[in-house]
Scaffold this motif. Structure first.
Motif, PDB file in Angstrom:
ATOM      1  N   VAL A  73     -16.307 -10.313 -11.335  1.00  0.00           N
ATOM      2  CA  VAL A  73     -15.269  -9.584 -10.598  1.00  0.00           C
ATOM      3  C   VAL A  73     -15.349  -8.102 -10.933  1.00  0.00           C
ATOM      4  N   GLU A  74     -15.626  -7.799 -12.179  1.00  0.00           N
ATOM      5  CA  GLU A  74     -15.750  -6.403 -12.613  1.00  0.00           C
ATOM      6  C   GLU A  74     -16.803  -5.674 -11.776  1.00  0.00           C
ATOM      7  N   ALA A  75     -17.931  -6.317 -11.513  1.00  0.00           N
ATOM      8  CA  ALA A  75     -18.979  -5.723 -10.681  1.00  0.00           C
ATOM      9  C   ALA A  75     -18.515  -5.572  -9.233  1.00  0.00           C
ATOM     10  N   LEU A  76     -17.752  -6.554  -8.736  1.00  0.00           N
ATOM     11  CA  LEU A  76     -17.223  -6.465  -7.369  1.00  0.00           C
ATOM     12  C   LEU A  76     -16.260  -5.291  -7.237  1.00  0.00           C
ATOM     13  N   LEU A  77     -15.409  -5.089  -8.243  1.00  0.00           N
ATOM     14  CA  LEU A  77     -14.496  -3.950  -8.203  1.00  0.00           C
ATOM     15  C   LEU A  77     -15.273  -2.641  -8.207  1.00  0.00           C
ATOM     16  N   GLY A  78     -16.372  -2.613  -8.951  1.00  0.00           N
ATOM     17  CA  GLY A  78     -17.215  -1.418  -8.992  1.00  0.00           C
ATOM     18  C   GLY A  78     -17.813  -1.088  -7.640  1.00  0.00           C
ATOM     19  N   ARG A  79     -18.089  -2.115  -6.834  1.00  0.00           N
ATOM     20  CA  ARG A  79     -18.667  -1.913  -5.504  1.00  0.00           C
ATOM     21  C   ARG A  79     -17.676  -1.237  -4.559  1.00  0.00           C
ATOM     22  N   LYS A  80     -16.391  -1.400  -4.801  1.00  0.00           N
ATOM     23  CA  LYS A  80     -15.398  -0.839  -3.896  1.00  0.00           C
ATOM     24  C   LYS A  80     -14.616   0.317  -4.519  1.00  0.00           C
ATOM     25  N   CYS A  81     -15.186   0.907  -5.551  1.00  0.00           N
ATOM     26  CA  CYS A  81     -14.536   1.995  -6.269  1.00  0.00           C
ATOM     27  C   CYS A  81     -14.336   3.205  -5.354  1.00  0.00           C
ATOM     28  N   ASP A  82     -13.126   3.731  -5.333  1.00  0.00           N
ATOM     29  CA  ASP A  82     -12.782   4.928  -4.568  1.00  0.00           C
ATOM     30  C   ASP A  82     -12.196   5.937  -5.544  1.00  0.00           C
ATOM     31  N   PRO A  83     -12.859   7.070  -5.747  1.00  0.00           N
ATOM     32  CA  PRO A  83     -12.378   8.041  -6.727  1.00  0.00           C
ATOM     33  C   PRO A  83     -10.980   8.585  -6.430  1.00  0.00           C
ATOM     34  N   ALA A  84     -10.511   8.482  -5.183  1.00  0.00           N
ATOM     35  CA  ALA A  84      -9.168   8.966  -4.857  1.00  0.00           C
ATOM     36  C   ALA A  84      -8.095   8.086  -5.492  1.00  0.00           C
ATOM     37  N   TYR A  85      -8.397   6.798  -5.694  1.00  0.00           N
ATOM     38  CA  TYR A  85      -7.451   5.863  -6.288  1.00  0.00           C
ATOM     39  C   TYR A  85      -8.148   5.072  -7.386  1.00  0.00           C
ATOM     40  N   PRO A  86      -8.360   5.673  -8.558  1.00  0.00           N
ATOM     41  CA  PRO A  86      -9.110   4.989  -9.618  1.00  0.00           C
ATOM     42  C   PRO A  86      -8.383   3.796 -10.227  1.00  0.00           C
ATOM     43  N   VAL A  87      -7.057   3.753 -10.110  1.00  0.00           N
ATOM     44  CA  VAL A  87      -6.283   2.603 -10.596  1.00  0.00           C
ATOM     45  C   VAL A  87      -5.296   2.206  -9.507  1.00  0.00           C
ATOM     46  N   PRO A  88      -4.881   0.952  -9.460  1.00  0.00           N
ATOM     47  CA  PRO A  88      -3.933   0.521  -8.442  1.00  0.00           C
ATOM     48  C   PRO A  88      -2.598   1.274  -8.552  1.00  0.00           C
ATOM     49  N   VAL A  89      -1.973   1.536  -7.437  1.00  0.00           N
ATOM     50  CA  VAL A  89      -0.645   2.131  -7.415  1.00  0.00           C
ATOM     51  C   VAL A  89       0.349   0.981  -7.461  1.00  0.00           C
ATOM     52  N   THR A  90       1.252   1.008  -8.436  1.00  0.00           N
ATOM     53  CA  THR A  90       2.207  -0.080  -8.612  1.00  0.00           C
ATOM     54  C   THR A  90       3.624   0.475  -8.707  1.00  0.00           C
ATOM     55  N   ALA A  91       4.595  -0.401  -8.599  1.00  0.00           N
ATOM     56  CA  ALA A  91       6.009  -0.033  -8.743  1.00  0.00           C
ATOM     57  C   ALA A  91       6.754  -1.219  -9.328  1.00  0.00           C
ATOM     58  N   PRO A  92       7.823  -0.948 -10.073  1.00  0.00           N
ATOM     59  CA  PRO A  92       8.640  -2.046 -10.596  1.00  0.00           C
ATOM     60  C   PRO A  92       9.274  -2.852  -9.464  1.00  0.00           C
ATOM     61  N   VAL A  93       9.562  -4.105  -9.707  1.00  0.00           N
ATOM     62  CA  VAL A  93      10.157  -4.996  -8.715  1.00  0.00           C
ATOM     63  C   VAL A  93      11.494  -4.423  -8.222  1.00  0.00           C
ATOM     64  N   THR A  94      12.175  -3.701  -9.063  1.00  0.00           N
ATOM     65  CA  THR A  94      13.510  -3.174  -8.728  1.00  0.00           C
ATOM     66  C   THR A  94      13.465  -1.893  -7.900  1.00  0.00           C
ATOM     67  N   THR A  95      12.285  -1.390  -7.566  1.00  0.00           N
ATOM     68  CA  THR A  95      12.168  -0.158  -6.792  1.00  0.00           C
ATOM     69  C   THR A  95      12.704  -0.367  -5.378  1.00  0.00           C
ATOM     70  N   SER A  96      13.521   0.591  -4.930  1.00  0.00           N
ATOM     71  CA  SER A  96      14.107   0.465  -3.587  1.00  0.00           C
ATOM     72  C   SER A  96      13.050   0.665  -2.502  1.00  0.00           C
ATOM     73  N   HIS A  97      13.372   0.186  -1.309  1.00  0.00           N
ATOM     74  CA  HIS A  97      12.463   0.314  -0.161  1.00  0.00           C
ATOM     75  C   HIS A  97      12.190   1.789   0.122  1.00  0.00           C
ATOM     76  N   ASP A  98      13.209   2.623   0.085  1.00  0.00           N
ATOM     77  CA  ASP A  98      13.037   4.055   0.358  1.00  0.00           C
ATOM     78  C   ASP A  98      12.096   4.709  -0.654  1.00  0.00           C
ATOM     79  N   GLU A  99      12.249   4.346  -1.933  1.00  0.00           N
ATOM     80  CA  GLU A  99      11.351   4.897  -2.956  1.00  0.00           C
ATOM     81  C   GLU A  99       9.905   4.445  -2.732  1.00  0.00           C
ATOM     82  N   LEU A 100       9.722   3.192  -2.319  1.00  0.00           N
ATOM     83  CA  LEU A 100       8.378   2.691  -2.072  1.00  0.00           C
ATOM     84  C   LEU A 100       7.695   3.447  -0.942  1.00  0.00           C
ATOM     85  N   ILE A 101       8.436   3.753   0.097  1.00  0.00           N
ATOM     86  CA  ILE A 101       7.886   4.507   1.225  1.00  0.00           C
ATOM     87  C   ILE A 101       7.535   5.897   0.767  1.00  0.00           C
TER      88      ILE A 101
END
Length: 90
Positions: free
Chosen positions: A62-90
């Motif tokens: 899987v590590e090699a597969l992730l390397g194949r789709k690497c995009d320097p603009a987003y080197p790590v996933p963008v995440t948010a806490p479960v409690t984040t409001s819809h407006d904040e997520l947008i």
């Protein structure tokens, strides 16, 4: 809260393992997580198809597969806490 473990694979898992995870989870994705359960990336059924079309071995990690789709603009996933409001997520 739904148990998401069924959707998760470790970076050392193989492409074959990812296919099984995607099939079991029935969402078209596998979440790649660390041993500490931090999200490292996502492998989609489309990523799997592209890898197979490129003759990538089912034993490739899987590590090699992730390397194949690497995009320097987003080197790590963008995440948010479960409690984040819809407006904040947008």
């Amino acid at each position: 809260m739904k148990n998401i473990e069924q959707y998760c694979v470790r970076p050392s898992a193989s492409l074959r393992d990812v296919i099984g995870c995607i099939d079991r989870g029935r969402l078209g994705v596998a979440l790649v997580v660390s041993d500490e359960h931090y999200l490292l990336g996502i492998i989609t059924d489309g990523d799997v198809r592209r890898a197979m079309l490129d003759s990538v071995s089912l034993e490739t990690s899987v590590e090699a597969l992730l390397g194949r789709k690497c995009d320097p603009a987003y080197p790590v996933p963008v995440t948010a806490p479960v409690t984040t409001s819809h407006d904040e997520l947008i």
